[in-house]
Motif scaffolding. Structure first.
Motif, mmCIF file in Angstrom:
data_model
loop_
_atom_site.group_PDB
_atom_site.id
_atom_site.type_symbol
_atom_site.label_atom_id
_atom_site.label_comp_id
_atom_site.label_asym_id
_atom_site.label_seq_id
_atom_site.Cartn_x
_atom_site.Cartn_y
_atom_site.Cartn_z
ATOM 1 N N LEU A 167 42.195 37.859 41.238
ATOM 2 C CA LEU A 167 43.319 37.814 42.179
ATOM 3 C C LEU A 167 44.357 38.870 41.842
ATOM 4 C CD1 LEU A 167 44.833 36.616 44.546
ATOM 5 C CD2 LEU A 167 45.786 34.888 42.979
ATOM 6 N N THR A 168 44.711 38.961 40.574
ATOM 7 C CA THR A 168 45.678 39.982 40.153
ATOM 8 C C THR A 168 45.187 41.372 40.516
ATOM 9 O OG1 THR A 168 46.394 38.594 38.291
ATOM 10 C CG2 THR A 168 46.912 40.945 38.172
ATOM 11 N N ALA A 169 43.911 41.627 40.245
ATOM 12 C CA ALA A 169 43.336 42.928 40.541
ATOM 13 C C ALA A 169 43.312 43.186 42.039
ATOM 14 C CB ALA A 169 41.925 43.011 39.968
ATOM 15 N N PHE A 170 42.970 42.155 42.809
ATOM 16 C CA PHE A 170 42.923 42.301 44.262
ATOM 17 C C PHE A 170 44.295 42.665 44.822
ATOM 18 C CE2 PHE A 170 42.663 41.128 48.669
ATOM 19 C CZ PHE A 170 41.336 41.339 49.027
ATOM 20 N N LEU A 171 45.314 41.992 44.357
ATOM 21 C CA LEU A 171 46.670 42.274 44.840
ATOM 22 C C LEU A 171 47.127 43.677 44.430
ATOM 23 C CD1 LEU A 171 48.358 38.806 44.201
ATOM 24 C CD2 LEU A 171 47.522 39.747 46.373
ATOM 25 N N ARG A 172 46.643 44.156 43.300
ATOM 26 C CA ARG A 172 46.982 45.530 42.885
ATOM 27 C C ARG A 172 46.431 46.555 43.864
ATOM 28 N NH1 ARG A 172 45.529 44.238 37.348
ATOM 29 N NH2 ARG A 172 43.579 45.364 37.732
ATOM 30 N N THR A 173 45.265 46.262 44.445
ATOM 31 C CA THR A 173 44.708 47.219 45.406
ATOM 32 C C THR A 173 45.598 47.328 46.642
ATOM 33 O OG1 THR A 173 43.293 45.584 46.537
ATOM 34 C CG2 THR A 173 42.341 46.749 44.644
ATOM 35 N N GLY A 174 46.234 46.223 47.011
ATOM 36 C CA GLY A 174 47.163 46.265 48.139
ATOM 37 C C GLY A 174 48.351 47.161 47.841
#
Length: 204
Positions: free
Chosen positions: A86-93
């Motif tokens: 989740l943390t990584a996914f939000l970083r892509t945003g």
């Protein structure tokens, strides 16, 4: 004006790409001409034809280079899902928003110029690579769910892409706070969390 001597060392093509990206940033993707790009690069109006078939060809190369950098940034932001998906996914945003802010001319060539991505194999491959990072991120989020409960990863990636693009278009340009008191990054993160929670990809 650019240094003409540098073009003897093979830099003319990139100089034209960079000049075009600047023109697009200033005037939009429909306003630039090959003649103006050549003038900005410090060469004759005929010089671009040594490297590009025409205006569309040059515009596609700007978009291709944009997608290459865009994909690199997304991949670095995701970092193989560390420390957690989740943390990584939000970083892509956030990387999406950062790219649009840092390289607006390239961003507009990629998404606002009307070029046919599918009609250019190299451009299409670069675009697919960027989308592939978001697909991988969606797959990583879904790994905790039973296989039959996982939403299509490409659908999730496309929805997040669309959400990110909408935040850029509506809230990341112009004077900060002019359309919303909420920062674009916060708006994107909260929207993504609501969406992902609705799909069951993150727990309540």
């Amino acid at each position: 004006m650019a240094d003409r001597k540098s073009y003897h060392h093979g830099n003319l093509r990139q100089a034209l790409v960079d000049a075009t990206a600047t023109l697009i940033e200033e005037n939009g993707p429909q306003a630039f001409t090959l003649t103006e790009a050549a003038r900005r690069a410090g060469v004759s109006p005929a010089a671009p034809y040594r490297h590009f078939k025409g205006r569309e060809d040059l515009l596609e190369e700007v978009a291709r280079q944009g997608f290459v950098d865009f994909a690199d940034r997304l991949k670095a932001a995701f970092d193989d899902g560390r420390p957690r998906p989740l943390t990584a996914f939000l970083r892509t945003g956030q990387a999406y928003l950062d790219f649009a802010a840092a390289r607006p001319g390239f961003y507009m060539a990629m998404f606002e110029s009307g070029i046919s991505v599918a009609g250019n194999a190299e451009l299409s491959a670069a675009s697919d690579r960027a989308q592939g990072v978001l697909i991988s991120a969606a797959e990583a989020l879904a790994i905790r769910l039973p296989v039959d409960k996982r939403p299509p990863s490409r659908m999730v990636a496309n929805h997040i892409w669309a959400l990110s693009h909408g935040v850029v278009e509506l809230f990341s340009r112009g004077k900060p706070g002019s359309r919303s008191p909420v920062a674009p990054s916060e708006m994107l993160e909260s929207g993504a969390i609501i969406y992902l929670r609705g799909l069951g990809l993150i727990p309540d």
